[in-house]
Design a protein around this motif. Structure first.
Motif, PDB file in Angstrom:
ATOM      1  N   VAL A 165      46.623  35.308  29.500  1.00 58.02           N
ATOM      2  CA  VAL A 165      45.456  35.928  28.928  1.00 58.02           C
ATOM      3  C   VAL A 165      44.066  35.820  29.602  1.00 58.02           C
ATOM      4  O   VAL A 165      43.208  36.489  29.360  1.00 58.02           O
ATOM      5  CB  VAL A 165      45.260  35.620  27.316  1.00 58.02           C
ATOM      6  N   SER A 223      31.009  34.382  30.488  1.00 52.84           N
ATOM      7  CA  SER A 223      30.533  32.915  30.911  1.00 52.84           C
ATOM      8  C   SER A 223      29.162  33.058  31.007  1.00 52.84           C
ATOM      9  O   SER A 223      28.449  31.916  30.865  1.00 52.84           O
ATOM     10  CB  SER A 223      31.321  32.584  32.049  1.00 52.84           C
ATOM     11  N   GLY A 238      37.595  31.919  28.475  1.00 46.06           N
ATOM     12  CA  GLY A 238      37.185  33.217  28.362  1.00 46.06           C
ATOM     13  C   GLY A 238      38.409  34.249  28.713  1.00 46.06           C
ATOM     14  O   GLY A 238      39.001  33.998  29.817  1.00 46.06           O
ATOM     15  N   TRP A 265      34.754  38.443  40.993  1.00 48.81           N
ATOM     16  CA  TRP A 265      33.828  39.334  39.985  1.00 48.81           C
ATOM     17  C   TRP A 265      33.724  40.518  40.256  1.00 48.81           C
ATOM     18  O   TRP A 265      33.165  41.235  39.428  1.00 48.81           O
ATOM     19  CB  TRP A 265      32.885  38.453  39.343  1.00 48.81           C
ATOM     20  N   HIS A 273      31.583  38.702  33.371  1.00 45.13           N
ATOM     21  CA  HIS A 273      32.117  38.033  32.284  1.00 45.13           C
ATOM     22  C   HIS A 273      31.239  37.378  31.232  1.00 45.13           C
ATOM     23  O   HIS A 273      29.946  37.181  31.670  1.00 45.13           O
ATOM     24  CB  HIS A 273      32.848  36.593  33.152  1.00 45.13           C
ATOM     25  N   ARG A 300      33.406  45.546  35.813  1.00 50.64           N
ATOM     26  CA  ARG A 300      33.799  45.003  37.217  1.00 50.64           C
ATOM     27  C   ARG A 300      34.294  46.526  37.985  1.00 50.64           C
ATOM     28  O   ARG A 300      34.770  47.244  37.422  1.00 50.64           O
ATOM     29  CB  ARG A 300      34.820  44.067  37.212  1.00 50.64           C
ATOM     30  N   GLN A 360      36.891  47.792  38.936  1.00 48.51           N
ATOM     31  CA  GLN A 360      38.175  47.635  39.030  1.00 48.51           C
ATOM     32  C   GLN A 360      38.844  48.707  38.262  1.00 48.51           C
ATOM     33  O   GLN A 360      38.384  49.094  37.117  1.00 48.51           O
ATOM     34  CB  GLN A 360      38.597  46.443  38.675  1.00 48.51           C
ATOM     35  N   VAL A 406      40.060  47.948  33.669  1.00 48.09           N
ATOM     36  CA  VAL A 406      39.206  48.930  33.564  1.00 48.09           C
ATOM     37  C   VAL A 406      37.774  48.508  33.875  1.00 48.09           C
ATOM     38  O   VAL A 406      37.451  47.446  33.820  1.00 48.09           O
ATOM     39  CB  VAL A 406      39.101  49.418  31.873  1.00 48.09           C
ATOM     40  N   GLN A 416      35.394  40.746  26.945  1.00 42.51           N
ATOM     41  CA  GLN A 416      35.807  39.429  26.771  1.00 42.51           C
ATOM     42  C   GLN A 416      35.390  38.638  25.691  1.00 42.51           C
ATOM     43  O   GLN A 416      34.401  39.027  25.185  1.00 42.51           O
ATOM     44  CB  GLN A 416      35.345  38.455  28.197  1.00 42.51           C
ATOM     45  N   GLU A 472      34.497  34.751  24.690  1.00 40.79           N
ATOM     46  CA  GLU A 472      34.276  33.236  25.293  1.00 40.79           C
ATOM     47  C   GLU A 472      33.994  32.288  24.276  1.00 40.79           C
ATOM     48  O   GLU A 472      33.270  32.597  23.251  1.00 40.79           O
ATOM     49  CB  GLU A 472      32.993  33.520  26.189  1.00 40.79           C
TER      50      GLU A 472
END
Ligand code: FA5
Length: 342
Positions: free
Chosen positions: A283, A173, A310, A150, A171, A199, A201, A207, A212, A214
């Motif tokens: 996905v 979650s 998610g 993550w 996330h 994140r 990244q 990005v 997200q 959920e």
């Protein structure tokens, strides 16, 4: 000299009255009042006059100049006023530029509407979150290697004894436990949590800030067929009636069993194309809620079961037919010419 001046003035006034445009008026001004204009040249002659004539002629020239300037100004104004009043009803109007909602807002609205139709409720939970909700209560204790996936941003704040560090939620979650706490051990739960996630990244498919959505359903007797039915329903609503979903075994610490979810490529009907390569698009994740997670949220896993999924909002939406965007970063660049087309 006096008669000459009066003639010049009358000539100029006649010309002003006959002028048909602002440009013609300007030419008249230059002809009479310009640096070498007919009246301006008269001023130069004053020097040669006798003292008693000088005064008289000077007054006449001043009077002629101010009359002409005033008449010119009045005529110019009447041109601009008649231009204002002139109205051609046949010319198409100028439409005011209308903006539209950003692609991500459109996506969140459409996804919410699809899930609301089958009884889900949109919720929102914090973006700045405790480690406990993002990891610990999701069956990922401190130091567990699964957390590395993550790539989390940590906030420089004091740690809490129970809840741990403060993080930017990586996330949605984290909303699972908050939702379980909200119903105070009393399902049913049918939540759709759409939120920003963060994140460390950045590349064509990642990005640092993304969204997200959920889904979480908890009730008595919930099983995998309910999950698969929900995925199929969603795919058909978003991608069209030919959409097909598939689940593959995977590993998330907070679901057991866990799956990765793919949708068949709508461009090639699963044959494999430049866009999908394999015929399928991944996905995100899904699975049956782990009993430890239900316990952490205060729900009895002996009585209730649930499923969760998610997915990346941008990823899911960019696969829609007609969009074909294969670099997620373009959605967040402020290039208006591009964004206006979405
Ligand atoms: C998760 O984040 C799990 N929480 C999903 C889940 C929920 C599983 C409930 C089981 C039950 P994952 O790290 O694979 O899983 O992320 C899910 C999706 O988020 C990815 O498939 C991708 O579509 C999107 N995503 C992840 N990171 C980024 C990123 N940096 N930029 C854009 N989208 C991202």
């Amino acid at each position: 000299m006096q008669e000459e001046l009066n003639n010049l003035k009358n000539q100029a006034i006649a010309a002003i009255m006959e002028a048909k445009s602002v440009a013609e008026l300007e030419q008249i001004r230059i002809d009479y009042l310009g640096r070498n204009g007919k009246i301006t040249t008269e001023i130069k002659k004053i020097k040669k006059l006798k003292p008693d004539e000088k005064k008289n002629v000077g007054r006449l020239i001043n009077e002629a100049m101010s009359t002409l300037a005033k008449t010119l100004a009045e005529q110019k104004l009447s041109f601009s006023q008649s231009a204002k009043h002139w109205f051609d009803a046949t010319i198409p109007g100028e439409k005011p530029a209308l903006g539209h909602l950003h692609l991500v807002t459109q996506a969140a609205t459409e996804v919410t509407a699809i899930f609301e139709k089958i009884g889900f409720t949109r919720v929102r939970y914090p973006e700045v979150e405790w480690d406990w909700y993002a990891f610990e209560a999701l069956n990922m204790p401190q130091g567990h290697p699964a957390r590395d996936e993550w790539e989390t941003f940590f906030i420089n704040l004091p740690e809490d004894k129970k809840y741990g560090k403060v993080v930017l939620t990586p996330h949605t979650s984290s909303g699972q436990i908050r939702e379980m706490e909200r119903v105070k051990a009393r399902p049913p739960i049918r939540m759709i949590n759409i939120a920003k996630c963060y994140r460390r990244q950045s590349d064509a498919t990642h990005v640092p800030m993304f969204h997200q959505f959920e889904g979480l359903v908890v009730d008595k007797g919930i099983n995998i067929t309910n999950l698969k039915g929900t995925l199929d329903y969603f795919g058909k609503k978003l991608y069209g009636s030919k959409s097909v979903s598939r689940i593959r075994p995977f590993n998330f610490k907070f679901t057991e069993p866990s799956f990765e979810v793919d949708f068949r490529c709508v461009h090639c009907d699963g044959k494999g194309c430049k866009f999908c390569k394999s015929g399928w698009h991944e996905v995100g994740g899904a699975g049956m809620v782990h009993p430890n997670v239900l316990k952490a949220g205060g729900i009895d896993p002996g009585v209730y079961s649930g499923f969760a999924f998610g997915w990346g909002l941008e990823r899911v939406y960019l696969l829609k037919p007609g969009l074909n965007i294969n670099d997620i970063r373009t959605v967040y660049r402020t290039n208006l010419a591009y964004l206006e087309q979405l």
